[in-house]
Design a protein around this motif. Structure first.
Motif, PDB file in Angstrom:
ATOM      1  N   ASN A 207      11.555  20.914  -0.577  1.00 40.57           N
ATOM      2  CA  ASN A 207      10.225  21.301  -0.123  1.00 40.57           C
ATOM      3  C   ASN A 207       9.965  22.793  -0.245  1.00 40.57           C
ATOM      4  OD1 ASN A 207       9.850  18.630   0.453  1.00 40.57           O
ATOM      5  ND2 ASN A 207       9.973  18.838   2.665  1.00 40.57           N
ATOM      6  N   ARG A 208      11.012  23.600  -0.101  1.00 34.78           N
ATOM      7  CA  ARG A 208      10.813  25.057  -0.206  1.00 34.78           C
ATOM      8  C   ARG A 208      10.436  25.456  -1.633  1.00 34.78           C
ATOM      9  NH1 ARG A 208      15.891  24.717  -2.055  1.00 34.78           N
ATOM     10  NH2 ARG A 208      16.853  26.530  -3.098  1.00 34.78           N
ATOM     11  N   ILE A 209      10.856  24.645  -2.626  1.00 37.95           N
ATOM     12  CA  ILE A 209      10.496  24.917  -4.014  1.00 37.95           C
ATOM     13  C   ILE A 209       9.051  24.522  -4.265  1.00 37.95           C
ATOM     14  CG2 ILE A 209      11.048  24.433  -6.431  1.00 37.95           C
ATOM     15  CD1 ILE A 209      13.911  23.878  -5.593  1.00 37.95           C
ATOM     16  N   ILE A 210       8.640  23.381  -3.698  1.00 31.81           N
ATOM     17  CA  ILE A 210       7.243  22.942  -3.847  1.00 31.81           C
ATOM     18  C   ILE A 210       6.302  24.028  -3.344  1.00 31.81           C
ATOM     19  CG2 ILE A 210       5.518  21.275  -3.094  1.00 31.81           C
ATOM     20  CD1 ILE A 210       7.714  19.170  -3.002  1.00 31.81           C
ATOM     21  N   SER A 211       6.541  24.521  -2.139  1.00 34.33           N
ATOM     22  CA  SER A 211       5.672  25.569  -1.591  1.00 34.33           C
ATOM     23  C   SER A 211       5.899  26.899  -2.295  1.00 34.33           C
ATOM     24  CB  SER A 211       5.902  25.720  -0.085  1.00 34.33           C
ATOM     25  OG  SER A 211       7.246  26.070   0.197  1.00 34.33           O
ATOM     26  N   GLY A 212       7.131  27.152  -2.700  1.00 35.72           N
ATOM     27  CA  GLY A 212       7.459  28.438  -3.310  1.00 35.72           C
ATOM     28  C   GLY A 212       6.835  28.656  -4.670  1.00 35.72           C
TER      29      GLY A 212
ATOM     30  N   GLY B 267       7.925  15.173   6.606  1.00 37.68           N
ATOM     31  CA  GLY B 267       8.390  16.096   5.586  1.00 37.68           C
ATOM     32  C   GLY B 267       7.299  17.045   5.140  1.00 37.68           C
ATOM     33  N   SER B 268       6.044  16.589   5.214  1.00 40.43           N
ATOM     34  CA  SER B 268       4.932  17.450   4.818  1.00 40.43           C
ATOM     35  C   SER B 268       4.842  18.683   5.709  1.00 40.43           C
ATOM     36  CB  SER B 268       3.617  16.674   4.881  1.00 40.43           C
ATOM     37  OG  SER B 268       3.632  15.578   3.992  1.00 40.43           O
ATOM     38  N   LEU B 269       5.126  18.520   6.990  1.00 39.60           N
ATOM     39  CA  LEU B 269       5.080  19.665   7.895  1.00 39.60           C
ATOM     40  C   LEU B 269       6.244  20.609   7.635  1.00 39.60           C
ATOM     41  CD1 LEU B 269       3.895  18.135  11.289  1.00 39.60           C
ATOM     42  CD2 LEU B 269       2.568  19.027   9.364  1.00 39.60           C
ATOM     43  N   ILE B 270       7.359  20.074   7.153  1.00 37.95           N
ATOM     44  CA  ILE B 270       8.466  20.938   6.731  1.00 37.95           C
ATOM     45  C   ILE B 270       8.013  21.805   5.566  1.00 37.95           C
ATOM     46  CG2 ILE B 270      10.779  20.994   5.713  1.00 37.95           C
ATOM     47  CD1 ILE B 270      11.407  18.431   7.252  1.00 37.95           C
ATOM     48  N   THR B 271       7.276  21.211   4.622  1.00 34.82           N
ATOM     49  CA  THR B 271       6.749  21.977   3.503  1.00 34.82           C
ATOM     50  C   THR B 271       5.788  23.058   3.990  1.00 34.82           C
ATOM     51  OG1 THR B 271       6.889  19.977   2.146  1.00 34.82           O
ATOM     52  CG2 THR B 271       5.638  21.816   1.241  1.00 34.82           C
ATOM     53  N   ALA B 272       4.948  22.713   4.964  1.00 32.57           N
ATOM     54  CA  ALA B 272       4.034  23.704   5.537  1.00 32.57           C
ATOM     55  C   ALA B 272       4.813  24.853   6.175  1.00 32.57           C
ATOM     56  CB  ALA B 272       3.123  23.037   6.568  1.00 32.57           C
TER      57      ALA B 272
ATOM     58  N   ALA C 209       6.102  27.106   3.497  1.00 33.42           N
ATOM     59  CA  ALA C 209       5.040  27.956   2.962  1.00 33.42           C
ATOM     60  C   ALA C 209       4.773  29.146   3.881  1.00 33.42           C
ATOM     61  CB  ALA C 209       3.772  27.131   2.763  1.00 33.42           C
ATOM     62  N   LEU C 210       4.723  28.895   5.180  1.00 36.24           N
ATOM     63  CA  LEU C 210       4.475  29.979   6.127  1.00 36.24           C
ATOM     64  C   LEU C 210       5.615  30.993   6.119  1.00 36.24           C
ATOM     65  CD1 LEU C 210       2.996  27.904   9.083  1.00 36.24           C
ATOM     66  CD2 LEU C 210       1.751  29.388   7.491  1.00 36.24           C
ATOM     67  N   GLU C 211       6.850  30.505   6.039  1.00 39.01           N
ATOM     68  CA  GLU C 211       8.004  31.409   5.974  1.00 39.01           C
ATOM     69  C   GLU C 211       7.978  32.249   4.704  1.00 39.01           C
ATOM     70  OE1 GLU C 211      11.346  28.836   6.299  1.00 39.01           O
ATOM     71  OE2 GLU C 211      11.010  28.386   8.426  1.00 39.01           O
ATOM     72  N   GLN C 212       7.360  31.708   3.659  1.00 38.13           N
ATOM     73  CA  GLN C 212       7.265  32.412   2.374  1.00 38.13           C
ATOM     74  C   GLN C 212       6.017  33.283   2.286  1.00 38.13           C
ATOM     75  OE1 GLN C 212       7.308  28.919  -0.056  1.00 38.13           O
ATOM     76  NE2 GLN C 212       9.521  28.619   0.117  1.00 38.13           N
TER      77      GLN C 212
END
Length: 239
Positions: A162-167, A182-187, A190-193
């Motif tokens: 998920n970090r790659i999807i958002s990254g 899992g979608s909220l993990i992706t969110a 994204a916020l961490e990035q």
């Protein structure tokens, strides 16, 4: 992953990649996405299959959501994404059932561009029912993974994926999500990035909208039309 790599020699891995038409892209290669380099924990290698030139396209939108979307959510995506795709925005998602697969299919059908990020190696597609979509994307789109092709799916791979999807994008759209998903993990990734999170509003009684509504209450960008996304992506002038 290191244990898995130790079980094959560099020559064996190279021969396997060549036989599968998989191109390894290291973080030192020119074609490695600049946005992905900027995240705290970028993958050292991307195993890419398909049209790697898609990585050169500058604008991307990550789209994720539930594996069991409502009819309303599917209709919303079908209404929102065509204008985004028409604006030469690359749709990034995770090749999962539901919203991910629908987003990839829309990009393919509209002759746009899309990148699938796998949570496993190319030899082990999961779930199997997405095989036709995977094969189509190999011929006309791009499929990437940080895992060598022989690595099977593990539960913890998907949060890592998920970090790659958002990254890969400056903007991540969450379509439909429960409070724990899992979608909220992706969110969160994204916020961490330091990337922007957008979300579709949903009915307060709908458990599949609880996560997205929570994101909106915490400051996510509300999306009511494709224009909201295009404005955020600074693409309105390219329509």
């Amino acid at each position: 992953m290191y244990k898995a790599l130790a079980n094959s020699s560099p020559r064996q891995l190279s021969e396997h990649l060549q036989s599968k038409n998989i191109q390894p892209i290291t973080i030192y290669d020119r074609s490695y996405p600049d946005l992905l380099k900027q995240i705290p924990d970028p993958p050292a290698v991307l195993y890419a299959s398909g049209l790697t030139d898609i990585l050169d396209l500058p604008c991307r939108l990550s789209v994720v959501g539930t594996r069991d979307p409502s009819e309303a959510a599917c209709n919303d995506i079908k209404q929102l994404l065509p204008d985004i795709i028409k604006a030469n925005t690359v749709i990034v998602s995770g090749l999962a059932r539901g919203i991910d697969a629908l987003s990839h299919r829309l990009a393919c059908e509209r002759e746009g561009y899309t990148i699938a990020v796998l949570g496993f190696g190319h030899d082990h597609l999961y779930p199997k029912q997405l095989q036709p979509l995977y094969q189509e994307m190999l011929s006309s789109q791009l499929v990437i993974s940080e895992y060598p092709p022989y690595m099977k799916a593990e539960r913890w791979h998907f949060p890592e994926r998920n970090r790659i999807i958002s990254g890969l994008s400056m903007l991540t759209l969450i379509v439909e999500a429960k409070k724990k998903s899992g979608s909220l993990i992706t969110a969160d990734c994204a916020l961490e990035q330091n990337r922007t999170v957008a979300a579709l509003p949903g009915r307060i009684a709908d458990t599949f909208a609880a996560g997205t509504n929570q994101l909106l209450s915490e400051g996510a960008l509300p999306v009511f039309s494709s224009g909201d996304l295009l404005d955020e992506l600074n693409l309105t002038q390219r329509l």
